[in-house]
Design an enzyme around this catalytic site. Sequence first.
Site, PDB file in Angstrom:
ATOM      1  N   CYS A 281       0.680  -1.234   0.195  1.00 46.16           N
ATOM      2  CA  CYS A 281      -0.089   0.126  -0.056  1.00 46.16           C
ATOM      3  C   CYS A 281       0.840   1.301   0.049  1.00 46.16           C
ATOM      4  CB  CYS A 281      -1.013  -0.105   1.146  1.00 46.16           C
ATOM      5  SG  CYS A 281      -1.598  -1.827   1.733  1.00 46.16           S
TER       6      CYS A 281
ATOM      7  N   HIS B   8      -9.153   2.593  -2.141  1.00 42.76           N
ATOM      8  CA  HIS B   8      -7.739   2.254  -1.672  1.00 42.76           C
ATOM      9  C   HIS B   8      -7.264   1.392  -2.855  1.00 42.76           C
ATOM     10  CE1 HIS B   8      -4.150   1.310  -0.250  1.00 42.76           C
ATOM     11  NE2 HIS B   8      -4.171   0.366   0.769  1.00 42.76           N
TER      12      HIS B   8
END
Lengths: 360, 135
Positions: free
Chosen positions: A59, A309
């Site tokens: 991420c 995301h």
Amino acid sequence: MAFEAYSSALDDADVESSEIDGSVVCSATHYDKQRSPAGVVAEYLGLNPQPTFNVEAACASSAVGLRTAWALVSSKLHDVVAVVGVQKMTELSSEEIQELMGRAGDVMWESPFGTTMPAYYAMYATAHMAKYGTTEEQMALVTVKNRKYGMKNPNAMFQKPISVEEVLKSRPVSAPLKLFDCCPNADGAACLIITNAEKARKLTDRPVWVAGLGLASSPMSLAGRKGPLTNFEVTKNAAKAAYQMARVGPNDVDVAEVHDSFSITEILNYEDLGLAKPGGGTRLLEKDETELGGKIPVNIDGGLISKGHPVGATGASQLFALTKQLRGEAGSTQVDGAKIGLAQNIGGIGMYAAVTILKA
Amino acid sequence: MGFEKFGRFGYVSQTKINPLLSYLEKGRIAATKCKKCERTYFPPRADCLDCRHSTIEWVVLDGKSKLITFTQVFFAPPAFQPETPYLLGLAELTNGLRVFAPISPAVDKEELNPGVELNLKVAKGSRNNLYYWLE
Ligand SMILES: [Zn+2]
């Protein structure tokens, strides 16, 4: 998708592809159908034959992409580098995503027990609740706040407000985390153009400066981590490096983007970044200090909870939001006179964290 | 059969610490200890971080542990879906090392809290798989 972000970044920076002498493509490649995506992305953007390669840090991929580009430019190996964060997650079935998610942890010692991404963060939540009395209602306040700002961001996936009630009633994912404590998976792209000071001054009268770059790591296995698991050591270490490099402290930050992969993560981040004392993250929320107009507005672009995301694009998307703020272009969510912005990005289940400080 | 026999659903078959399985078969849980500097590792590892020696011996653990944190998983990876919801925990053993393990379904969730004492015991799965859990 990458082209849309890239093209608007070129327009904004007033440069052409011929002036970009290298590209750093950031994605968590296990979520891509395309193997080695830098190849196809550079081709589509018209960035051959310049160097290109992939940077992966789950991420935190594009925050690490910025670090890479900064080093390439500082070393004078390159003049202008495009950092392209991109992720197309919807090509995978939810079955495939769940299978991948099951291998987010240490595949030898933890995945064989049925771990998931939310399970790891839920374990931090359990520990924080036990030590500081943090409640599920307090955690829900993060979602409520970020959804409120998502409504003001036309690029956000969720444009609807939500109540504490609705968060609490959503179905359990990994106790104590429920569906609306979690950010949604998404497709997305974001692009940054990085260059040296001399060239930046020629291109624009409002450059945004990379003042601090902090990056740290933690053991991947939860069993390898120390302490009561009420905070992310990895964020603390990255923050320390970034504050030191930028010669600022938490009180100097005007606006922040933190990694709200889960509601609890944002609370831990406040504490790990020094915006609140250990255990004081929930108080900051309850006193509206992280709202627009508060002491330190956080995720007022809606955060991952509203934007979604897209793993590899997330770090660059945070930096995009800060750049807008520092140039005074954030419209209805502009923080008056914002001069210093901070972005914090956690990779995976907390094995990487990047803290970036930008100055106007 | 290799190390994929470890866990509720194993992913890795070849490791340097496959002997753990023979301990589990005998109902014991063992850690590794560096023969040179005596540092103990759990989960076991074959190469010492401190002195970089790779001669190890196995030491049996008593299994006594204190819970650090836990969760109850409702949304699981495909291979684990039939068993949802299930409990996962992180605990500290008496030697200070930590273990990530499932918590036996016989344990009442309401009685779980960081700090409670549990025992790490050998568990057997329906596919002849072996692992350990906290109970
Ligand atoms: Zn040794």
